[in-house]
Design a protein around this motif. Structure first.
Motif, PDB file in Angstrom:
ATOM      1  N   THR A 132       0.834  -1.201   0.000  1.00 19.58           N
ATOM      2  CA  THR A 132       0.000   0.000   0.000  1.00 19.58           C
ATOM      3  C   THR A 132       0.870   1.252   0.000  1.00 19.58           C
ATOM      4  N   ASP A 133       0.563   2.179  -0.912  1.00 17.83           N
ATOM      5  CA  ASP A 133       1.212   3.494  -0.965  1.00 17.83           C
ATOM      6  C   ASP A 133       2.740   3.431  -1.018  1.00 17.83           C
TER       7      ASP A 133
ATOM      8  N   GLU B 263      -2.450  -1.576  -3.507  1.00 21.51           N
ATOM      9  CA  GLU B 263      -3.348  -0.418  -3.517  1.00 21.51           C
ATOM     10  C   GLU B 263      -2.580   0.881  -3.348  1.00 21.51           C
ATOM     11  N   GLY B 264      -2.836   1.817  -4.272  1.00 21.68           N
ATOM     12  CA  GLY B 264      -2.273   3.157  -4.166  1.00 21.68           C
ATOM     13  C   GLY B 264      -0.779   3.250  -4.403  1.00 21.68           C
ATOM     14  N   ASN B 265      -0.204   2.304  -5.136  1.00 19.95           N
ATOM     15  CA  ASN B 265       1.222   2.342  -5.463  1.00 19.95           C
ATOM     16  C   ASN B 265       1.415   3.146  -6.743  1.00 19.95           C
TER      17      ASN B 265
ATOM     18  N   GLY C 105       4.551   0.500 -14.572  1.00 20.22           N
ATOM     19  CA  GLY C 105       4.336  -0.470 -13.507  1.00 20.22           C
ATOM     20  C   GLY C 105       3.895   0.172 -12.209  1.00 20.22           C
ATOM     21  N   GLY C 106       2.677   0.669 -12.180  1.00 19.14           N
ATOM     22  CA  GLY C 106       2.172   1.287 -10.952  1.00 19.14           C
ATOM     23  C   GLY C 106       2.349   0.403  -9.735  1.00 19.14           C
ATOM     24  N   ALA C 107       2.030  -0.885  -9.873  1.00 19.01           N
ATOM     25  CA  ALA C 107       2.228  -1.842  -8.785  1.00 19.01           C
ATOM     26  C   ALA C 107       3.430  -2.743  -9.064  1.00 19.01           C
TER      27      ALA C 107
END
Length: 161
Positions: A52-53, A84-86, A92-94
């Motif tokens: 997360t984040d 979530e929220g990366n 590559g958001g996550a």
């Protein structure tokens, strides 16, 4: 350290953990996974882990890839894991999967696998300010397996053919 060279197969498992609020300029806000050519073969398994984040912020000279994970080796995500929220500056958001597994000289492979009543959940991950959960670079592979749910709510992207 000589025990880990040549054809040694290594598996690292991360279970029942949380990675929250980690930051980097270059690769992998929470985790960076890679093999060195001619050394060990590393397979990483992530089971029931929450990311997360986490952020790969980049800079004027660095791309910033893989908000939660940047992998250049085989990676398996399983169980009730969530991203979530990366965020990543470029791709590559996550999760960002890069090129080949140098030690094996094979494509790096991402596997998402669930058993019945399990969910791997991706939501609100971004790369370059656009929704993006997973980025597969040229020379990578992905498979989605099992009887549970895999939810990619921010999208899948790639550069390879």
């Amino acid at each position: 350290m000589s025990d880990f060279h040549a054809n040694s197969e290594l598996t690292a498992t991360i279970e029942n953990s949380t990675f929250t609020g980690n930051n980097t300029v270059r690769k992998g806000g929470a985790l960076v996974i890679f093999d060195e050519e001619g050394h060990q073969f590393l397979d990483v398994k992530v089971n029931n882990v929450k990311f997360t984040d986490n952020h790969a912020n980049g800079s004027d000279t660095e791309n910033g890839t893989g908000g939660a994970i940047h992998s250049e080796s085989d990676l398996t995500i399983s169980g009730n894991s969530s991203f979530e929220g990366n965020t990543a500056k470029t791709n590559g958001g996550a999760i960002y999967m890069f090129k080949t597994d140098a030690a094996k000289n094979t494509p790096a492979k991402l596997t998402l696998t669930t058993e019945e009543n399990e969910t791997i959940h991706f939501v609100n991950n971004k790369a370059g300010e656009k929704p993006n959960d997973i980025f597969l670079a040229t020379g990578t592979e992905a498979s989605f397996e099992g009887k549970g749910r895999i939810e990619l709510l921010s999208g899948l992207a790639g550069s390879g053919a």
